[in-house]
Write an enzyme that holds these catalytic residues in place. Structure first.
Site, short mmCIF file in Angstrom:
data_model
loop_
_atom_site.label_atom_id
_atom_site.label_comp_id
_atom_site.label_asym_id
_atom_site.label_seq_id
_atom_site.Cartn_x
_atom_site.Cartn_y
_atom_site.Cartn_z
N TRP A 190 0.81 -1.21 0.00
CA TRP A 190 0.00 0.00 0.00
C TRP A 190 0.84 1.26 0.00
CZ3 TRP A 190 -4.29 -0.38 -2.20
CH2 TRP A 190 -4.98 -1.59 -2.15
N ASP A 248 -1.47 6.75 6.24
CA ASP A 248 -2.57 5.92 5.73
C ASP A 248 -2.86 4.88 6.82
OD1 ASP A 248 -4.22 4.06 4.59
OD2 ASP A 248 -2.92 3.60 2.89
N LYS A 307 -12.75 -1.51 6.76
CA LYS A 307 -12.11 -2.57 7.54
C LYS A 307 -12.64 -2.55 8.98
CE LYS A 307 -8.67 -1.93 4.17
NZ LYS A 307 -8.85 -3.12 3.39
N1 PMP Z 1 -4.35 1.59 2.04
C1 PMP Z 1 -4.44 0.45 2.74
C2 PMP Z 1 -3.54 0.24 3.90
C3 PMP Z 1 -5.38 -0.53 2.36
O1 PMP Z 1 -5.47 -1.67 3.05
C4 PMP Z 1 -6.23 -0.28 1.26
C5 PMP Z 1 -7.30 -1.26 0.83
N2 PMP Z 1 -7.12 -2.55 1.10
C6 PMP Z 1 -6.09 0.91 0.56
C7 PMP Z 1 -5.15 1.83 0.99
C8 PMP Z 1 -6.96 1.23 -0.61
O2 PMP Z 1 -8.19 1.54 -0.12
P1 PMP Z 1 -9.51 1.76 -0.98
O3 PMP Z 1 -9.89 0.44 -1.52
O4 PMP Z 1 -10.46 2.31 0.02
O5 PMP Z 1 -9.17 2.73 -2.05
#
Ligand code: PMP
Length: 362
Positions: free
Chosen positions: A104, A173, A197
């Site tokens: 991520w 994040d 989550k």
């Molecule tokens: N950052 C992290 C740490 C994630 O786990 C995720 C999704 N699994 C995201 C960003 C992306 O998030 P979204 O699907 O809400 O765009």
């Protein structure tokens, strides 16, 4: 609801919601607060919805101890859109630093690089994204330092914040460990999290931003990408994702009822410890991914001795009502996501299954 069979849900996101929250949403579905309409059907400018959004904000402020000089925004586009909005709004013509500890943060820096300068202050990919970087190469002039507090795929979680150079704002994040434990917000200039989550359904992203950061926003950004406009409107510049905001509000109330984030962290530690102990005591049958000090309380990736056994594990688990345990294809194997709404009982069922599976196949 009492006759409904509920799964033991270990999905990485969207993940499980507390049963009480779903029941409340169900009870209020047809007639929200005497309106004769569901919350999805009322105006986002109505006093009923105003109360929903204001209560959600106040409850989150209380839960996380968010000081008055921070704004809370409920936005759309997922955490992924924040990978773009953040540099657009807060980097100006400078360069930003990113700590890359998993998929991520790697995605976040890639997006930032499309629009300007972003450099990796560290990158643990060559070590397999298993822990924290040994050292950081920090730019003292960086527009901000970004890190991912919990790498959802690699199961690497920061329990204390990396320290940026003096004057460099820290940005996080926190999508997959949001409201899972207390955090000292005053260390951060901004945090963001997709809700799906720990905090609610997908469709809403929570952004917490310090007021002085908003002052940095350049003029003339497209309006839906402009923190200044969005913050000033109280997340109501356009029609917001009202049902998702309502649901995160219910989750915040639920979290308060559990005793707040310190109480929630305690339960999260119990659940994670149960599973890590099972991995550690399996004599190598189960192998965890992350280094012990960086082990996530939220996402627990692990391998079995062969891919055949991993396939069998996922299939058998499903038959036992244990859902969502297949790992991400980039790491392989299994991953147990144990978000706030996973109960100790649910974690116990998984542990029982893991021991039983090892006995039969080890
Ligand atoms: N950052 C992290 C740490 C994630 O786990 C995720 C999704 N699994 C995201 C960003 C992306 O998030 P979204 O699907 O809400 O765009």
């Amino acid at each position: 609801m009492s006759n409904t069979k509920r799964a033991y849900n270990f999905n990485p996101g969207p993940g499980p919601l507390p049963l009480e929250v779903l029941e409340q949403a169900q009870a209020e579905m047809l007639d929200f607060k005497g309106t004769g309409m569901s919350v999805m059907e009322i105006s986002h400018r109505s006093k009923e919805f105003e109360a929903v959004i204001q209560t959600a904000e106040a409850d989150l402020r209380e839960l996380l101890g968010i000081p008055a000089n921070y704004k809370i925004m409920f936005l759309q586009g997922g955490a992924t859109l924040q990978f773009t909005m953040l540099p657009m709004n807060l980097r100006a013509t400078g360069s930003a630093d990113y700590i890359v500890t998993g998929t991520w943060s790697k995605t976040a820096i890639k997006e930032a690089q499309k629009l300007g300068a972003a450099r990796a202050a560290a990158n643990t990919e060559s070590e397999g994204f298993k822990g924290y970087p040994e050292k950081l190469d920090l730019d003292p002039k960086a527009a901000y330092l970004h890190f991912t507090s919990n790498e959802t795929i690699h199961g690497v979680e920061y329990f204390s914040e990396p320290v940026p150079p003096a004057g460099v704002p820290l940005i996080c994040d926190t999508s997959s460990d949001f409201i899972s434990r207390p955090v000292d917000i005053s260390k951060y200039a901004m945090l963001y999290a997709g809700a799906q989550k720990n905090a609610g359904p997908s469709g809403v992203t929570v952004v917490i931003i310090r007021d002085d950061m908003i002052e940095r926003v350049p003029a003339n950004l497209p309006v839906m990408l402009d923190y200044k406009t969005l913050a000033a409107s109280g997340s109501l510049h356009n029609t917001p994702p009202s049902f998702a905001i309502y649901m995160v509000g219910l989750v915040f109330q639920w979290a308060k009822k559990q005793g707040g984030l310190a109480a929630i962290e305690k339960v999260n530690r119990v659940k994670a410890d149960m599973i890590y102990k099972t991995i550690d005591e399996s004599g190598g049958f189960y192998r965890g991914h992350a280094k012990p000090e960086a082990r996530s309380l939220m996402n627990i990736p692990f391998r079995l001795p062969s891919e055949e056994l991993e396939d069998a594990f996922a299939k058998e688990a499903k038959k036992n009502n244990l859902i969502g345990l297949k790992g991400h294809r980039s790491v392989g194997g299994m991953r147990a996501s144990v978000y706030n709404a996973v109960t100790v009982e649910g974690a116990g069922e998984l542990v029982k299954f893991m021991k039983d599976f090892q006995q039969k196949n080890g």
